[in-house]
Write a protein that holds these residues in place. Structure first.
Motif, PDB file in Angstrom:
ATOM      1  N   CYS A  99      23.533  75.627  46.757  1.00  0.00           N
ATOM      2  CA  CYS A  99      22.534  74.614  47.076  1.00  0.00           C
ATOM      3  C   CYS A  99      23.253  73.330  47.477  1.00  0.00           C
ATOM      4  N   GLN A 100      22.527  72.460  48.153  1.00  0.00           N
ATOM      5  CA  GLN A 100      23.047  71.164  48.584  1.00  0.00           C
ATOM      6  C   GLN A 100      22.028  70.108  48.199  1.00  0.00           C
ATOM      7  N   LEU A 101      22.475  69.039  47.568  1.00  0.00           N
ATOM      8  CA  LEU A 101      21.613  67.902  47.298  1.00  0.00           C
ATOM      9  C   LEU A 101      21.678  66.995  48.516  1.00  0.00           C
ATOM     10  N   LEU A 102      20.515  66.634  49.040  1.00  0.00           N
ATOM     11  CA  LEU A 102      20.405  65.749  50.196  1.00  0.00           C
ATOM     12  C   LEU A 102      19.641  64.498  49.782  1.00  0.00           C
ATOM     13  N   ALA A 103      19.865  63.389  50.497  1.00  0.00           N
ATOM     14  CA  ALA A 103      19.115  62.167  50.231  1.00  0.00           C
ATOM     15  C   ALA A 103      18.912  61.409  51.529  1.00  0.00           C
ATOM     16  N   GLY A 104      17.847  60.632  51.569  1.00  0.00           N
ATOM     17  CA  GLY A 104      17.548  59.797  52.724  1.00  0.00           C
ATOM     18  C   GLY A 104      16.110  59.317  52.644  1.00  0.00           C
ATOM     19  N   PRO A 105      15.664  58.615  53.680  1.00  0.00           N
ATOM     20  CA  PRO A 105      14.279  58.162  53.689  1.00  0.00           C
ATOM     21  C   PRO A 105      13.347  59.345  53.950  1.00  0.00           C
ATOM     22  N   THR A 139       9.823  72.105  50.971  1.00  0.00           N
ATOM     23  CA  THR A 139       9.947  72.120  52.436  1.00  0.00           C
ATOM     24  C   THR A 139       9.478  73.460  52.989  1.00  0.00           C
ATOM     25  N   ALA A 140       9.091  74.401  52.131  1.00  0.00           N
ATOM     26  CA  ALA A 140       8.648  75.730  52.556  1.00  0.00           C
ATOM     27  C   ALA A 140       7.377  75.620  53.398  1.00  0.00           C
ATOM     28  N   SER A 141       7.330  76.359  54.485  1.00  0.00           N
ATOM     29  CA  SER A 141       6.180  76.320  55.391  1.00  0.00           C
ATOM     30  C   SER A 141       4.893  76.796  54.722  1.00  0.00           C
ATOM     31  N   VAL A 167      10.311  81.749  51.304  1.00  0.00           N
ATOM     32  CA  VAL A 167      11.132  81.423  52.475  1.00  0.00           C
ATOM     33  C   VAL A 167      12.263  80.503  52.043  1.00  0.00           C
ATOM     34  N   VAL A 168      13.335  80.461  52.830  1.00  0.00           N
ATOM     35  CA  VAL A 168      14.441  79.542  52.545  1.00  0.00           C
ATOM     36  C   VAL A 168      13.884  78.124  52.614  1.00  0.00           C
TER      37      VAL A 168
END
Length: 172
Positions: A124-130, A61-63, A93-94
């Motif tokens: 850290c956080q694990l995220l999920a979704g479309p 997701t880093a720019s 970057v974060v």
């Protein structure tokens, strides 16, 4: 993938991903691309900053699109949890790292991942979704010191209308 089967997803962080079946009569195998961050092969003792297009299976997701790849052994004497390489979530970057999976409605992912702080305790956080979101937290945030890896597990059930699921390791 088959609807209503359970899948096991091992997400190893500093990070590695892999999927293994627990019960061959009721589960199937989903292959995580480059789960151990062994490609591209990196030698030496210092981290390598590479464009996400050079890291099979992974995006950031880093720019700036950069992923920080570490060899093991390295100048900080941090061992890989598995294999001979690992990645740092925040190259310049974060940011987070992610991979997408086909996921018919009713799919249950059993996940596990390893995490280790770098210069102290990191979270850290694990995220999920479309793809494109919205994303939900999968389990609680994970905070780990820099002396050993922690291994964390849980489940994620794919909601209706989500044929592709993105799992993101996000720096907090």
């Amino acid at each position: 993938m088959v609807v209503s089967r359970k899948y096991t997803l091992v997400l190893l962080l500093f990070v590695t991903f892999c999927v293994f079946p627990q019960d061959s009569s009721n589960e199937c195998n989903v292959t995580t691309v480059n789960y151990d961050f062994e490609e591209p092969n990196h030698s030496g003792i210092y981290p390598l900053f590479i464009n996400q297009n050079s890291m099979p299976g992974w995006n950031t997701t880093a720019s700036d699109g950069q992923i920080e790849l570490w060899p093991s052994p390295n100048f900080e004497n941090v061992p890989a949890y598995s294999g001979s390489q690992f990645v740092e979530l925040n190259a310049n970057v974060v940011s987070g790292l992610y991979q997408d999976y086909d996921s018919p409605e009713g799919t249950i992912f059993n996940y596990g991942f390893a995490h280790r702080g770098r210069q102290g305790t990191d979270t850290c956080q694990l995220l999920a979704g479309p793809p494109g979101g919205p994303y939900v937290n999968v389990g609680p945030p994970v905070s780990t010191g820099n002396t050993s890896w922690s291994y964390n597990t849980g489940t994620y059930t794919v909601p209706a209308g989500q044929p592709i699921t993105r799992f993101i390791f996000q720096s907090v």
